[in-house]
Design a protein around this motif. Structure first.
Motif, PDB file in Angstrom:
ATOM      1  N   ALA A  25       0.821  -1.212   0.000  1.00  0.00           N
ATOM      2  CA  ALA A  25       0.000   0.000   0.000  1.00  0.00           C
ATOM      3  C   ALA A  25       0.856   1.264   0.000  1.00  0.00           C
ATOM      4  O   ALA A  25       0.327   2.365  -0.109  1.00  0.00           O
ATOM      5  CB  ALA A  25      -0.927   0.008   1.216  1.00  0.00           C
ATOM      6  N   ASP A  26       2.185   1.107   0.112  1.00  0.00           N
ATOM      7  CA  ASP A  26       3.056   2.282   0.074  1.00  0.00           C
ATOM      8  C   ASP A  26       2.990   3.005  -1.265  1.00  0.00           C
ATOM      9  O   ASP A  26       3.365   4.165  -1.371  1.00  0.00           O
ATOM     10  CB  ASP A  26       4.511   1.875   0.354  1.00  0.00           C
ATOM     11  N   PHE A  27       2.510   2.304  -2.285  1.00  0.00           N
ATOM     12  CA  PHE A  27       2.436   2.923  -3.605  1.00  0.00           C
ATOM     13  C   PHE A  27       1.367   4.005  -3.672  1.00  0.00           C
ATOM     14  O   PHE A  27       1.243   4.698  -4.672  1.00  0.00           O
ATOM     15  CB  PHE A  27       2.137   1.873  -4.682  1.00  0.00           C
ATOM     16  N   LEU A  28       0.589   4.172  -2.601  1.00  0.00           N
ATOM     17  CA  LEU A  28      -0.517   5.127  -2.633  1.00  0.00           C
ATOM     18  C   LEU A  28      -0.080   6.588  -2.569  1.00  0.00           C
ATOM     19  O   LEU A  28      -0.908   7.469  -2.500  1.00  0.00           O
ATOM     20  CB  LEU A  28      -1.486   4.842  -1.478  1.00  0.00           C
ATOM     21  N   SER A  29       1.231   6.827  -2.555  1.00  0.00           N
ATOM     22  CA  SER A  29       1.716   8.217  -2.595  1.00  0.00           C
ATOM     23  C   SER A  29       1.640   8.720  -4.028  1.00  0.00           C
ATOM     24  O   SER A  29       2.639   9.004  -4.670  1.00  0.00           O
ATOM     25  CB  SER A  29       3.154   8.300  -2.080  1.00  0.00           C
TER      26      SER A  29
ATOM     27  N   PHE B 156      -7.006  -4.119  -9.128  1.00  0.00           N
ATOM     28  CA  PHE B 156      -7.769  -4.909  -8.165  1.00  0.00           C
ATOM     29  C   PHE B 156      -6.939  -6.074  -7.644  1.00  0.00           C
ATOM     30  O   PHE B 156      -7.067  -6.484  -6.483  1.00  0.00           O
ATOM     31  CB  PHE B 156      -9.059  -5.421  -8.812  1.00  0.00           C
ATOM     32  N   THR B 157      -6.098  -6.637  -8.504  1.00  0.00           N
ATOM     33  CA  THR B 157      -5.223  -7.747  -8.125  1.00  0.00           C
ATOM     34  C   THR B 157      -3.801  -7.462  -8.597  1.00  0.00           C
ATOM     35  O   THR B 157      -3.563  -6.546  -9.382  1.00  0.00           O
ATOM     36  CB  THR B 157      -5.707  -9.068  -8.746  1.00  0.00           C
ATOM     37  N   GLY B 158      -2.861  -8.265  -8.131  1.00  0.00           N
ATOM     38  CA  GLY B 158      -1.477  -8.110  -8.571  1.00  0.00           C
ATOM     39  C   GLY B 158      -0.597  -7.516  -7.490  1.00  0.00           C
ATOM     40  O   GLY B 158      -1.010  -7.327  -6.340  1.00  0.00           O
ATOM     41  N   ASN B 159       0.640  -7.201  -7.861  1.00  0.00           N
ATOM     42  CA  ASN B 159       1.603  -6.663  -6.902  1.00  0.00           C
ATOM     43  C   ASN B 159       1.193  -5.296  -6.366  1.00  0.00           C
ATOM     44  O   ASN B 159       1.526  -4.927  -5.257  1.00  0.00           O
ATOM     45  CB  ASN B 159       2.994  -6.557  -7.548  1.00  0.00           C
ATOM     46  N   ARG B 160       0.526  -4.524  -7.209  1.00  0.00           N
ATOM     47  CA  ARG B 160       0.093  -3.191  -6.791  1.00  0.00           C
ATOM     48  C   ARG B 160      -1.420  -3.193  -6.563  1.00  0.00           C
ATOM     49  O   ARG B 160      -2.150  -2.343  -7.052  1.00  0.00           O
ATOM     50  CB  ARG B 160       0.484  -2.154  -7.849  1.00  0.00           C
ATOM     51  N   SER B 161      -1.855  -4.169  -5.798  1.00  0.00           N
ATOM     52  CA  SER B 161      -3.285  -4.335  -5.577  1.00  0.00           C
ATOM     53  C   SER B 161      -3.862  -3.228  -4.700  1.00  0.00           C
ATOM     54  O   SER B 161      -3.331  -2.908  -3.642  1.00  0.00           O
ATOM     55  CB  SER B 161      -3.561  -5.692  -4.922  1.00  0.00           C
ATOM     56  N   GLY B 162      -4.947  -2.652  -5.186  1.00  0.00           N
ATOM     57  CA  GLY B 162      -5.697  -1.675  -4.393  1.00  0.00           C
ATOM     58  C   GLY B 162      -7.104  -2.192  -4.200  1.00  0.00           C
ATOM     59  O   GLY B 162      -8.069  -1.426  -4.250  1.00  0.00           O
ATOM     60  N   ALA B 163      -7.199  -3.523  -3.986  1.00  0.00           N
ATOM     61  CA  ALA B 163      -8.504  -4.175  -3.915  1.00  0.00           C
ATOM     62  C   ALA B 163      -9.417  -3.527  -2.887  1.00  0.00           C
ATOM     63  O   ALA B 163     -10.624  -3.383  -3.110  1.00  0.00           O
ATOM     64  CB  ALA B 163      -8.321  -5.661  -3.595  1.00  0.00           C
TER      65      ALA B 163
END
Length: 208
Positions: free
Chosen positions: A54-58, A126-133
């Protein structure tokens, strides 16, 4: 003793109010509490067990979510006009505010879909390494609530339109207390859905 007596009186007054409510209104408020608990549990569960990915949310906050918030706030204004119009026995006004509310609800739903596309453009999937499900699940759950209240609003709009074409039905419609209950259900649940989104909006804004 005096404080205890005041507490007992307050409880009695509260029970009297509940007993005086229409059963459908009681069911509505119980369902609203249940829905609020579900949303709260979902948000808290994610916050507590937030994954490292979830760190990718920046990244940029979806502009469509901002637009949808303003649309929903506007719909709160239009839906608040429905009951006063009914109490004045002005079916044309009732239809107008019902139609505008329904239109704004549709615009909100479309802007939510656009917001999901923005998330995908940021590679938040929704899925994967950068999931924001969790973003899709929480906002999707809210859209389902909106869809339900929109269907109810559409049914009431059609009912009101048919009634306005018949003078006898018009008279029965205006004097039927249950019609007011149905409009009250729509108004209260619509405001509830609005309030839930405002909370979710600021939650999303915080995590971004």
């Amino acid at each position: 003793m005096k404080k205890e007596k005041q507490r007992i009186d307050i409880r009695k007054e509260a029970f009297k109010r509940i007993e005086g409510m229409h059963p459908h209104l009681v069911l509505l408020y119980v369902s609203m509490i249940g829905s609020a608990i579900i949303f709260l549990f979902t948000v808290v569960a994610f916050t507590v067990s937030r994954p490292p990915e979830a760190d990718f949310l920046s990244t940029n906050f979806p502009k469509s979510f901002v637009v949808s918030t303003f649309v929903l706030l506007l719909s709160s204004f239009t839906v608040s006009k429905i009951l006063p119009a009914f109490e004045k026995d002005d079916l044309d006004e009732v239809k107008k505010w019902l139609g505008l509310t329904l239109l704004l609800g549709f615009a909100f739903s479309v802007s939510q879909l656009t917001g999901w596309k923005e998330l995908q453009s940021y590679n938040i999937l929704f899925t994967g390494n950068r999931s924001g499900a969790y973003l899709y699940v929480i906002s999707g759950l809210h859209v389902l609530h909106m869809a339900g209240v929109m269907i109810f609003a559409f049914v009431l709009l059609m009912e009101c339109h048919k009634t306005s074409q018949d003078s006898v039905k018009h008279l029965m419609y205006a004097t039927n207390p249950y019609q007011k209950v149905k409009l009250r259900i729509l108004t209260d649940f619509w405001h509830f859905v609005d309030a839930v989104w405002i909370v979710l909006f600021f939650y999303f804004l915080f995590i971004f």
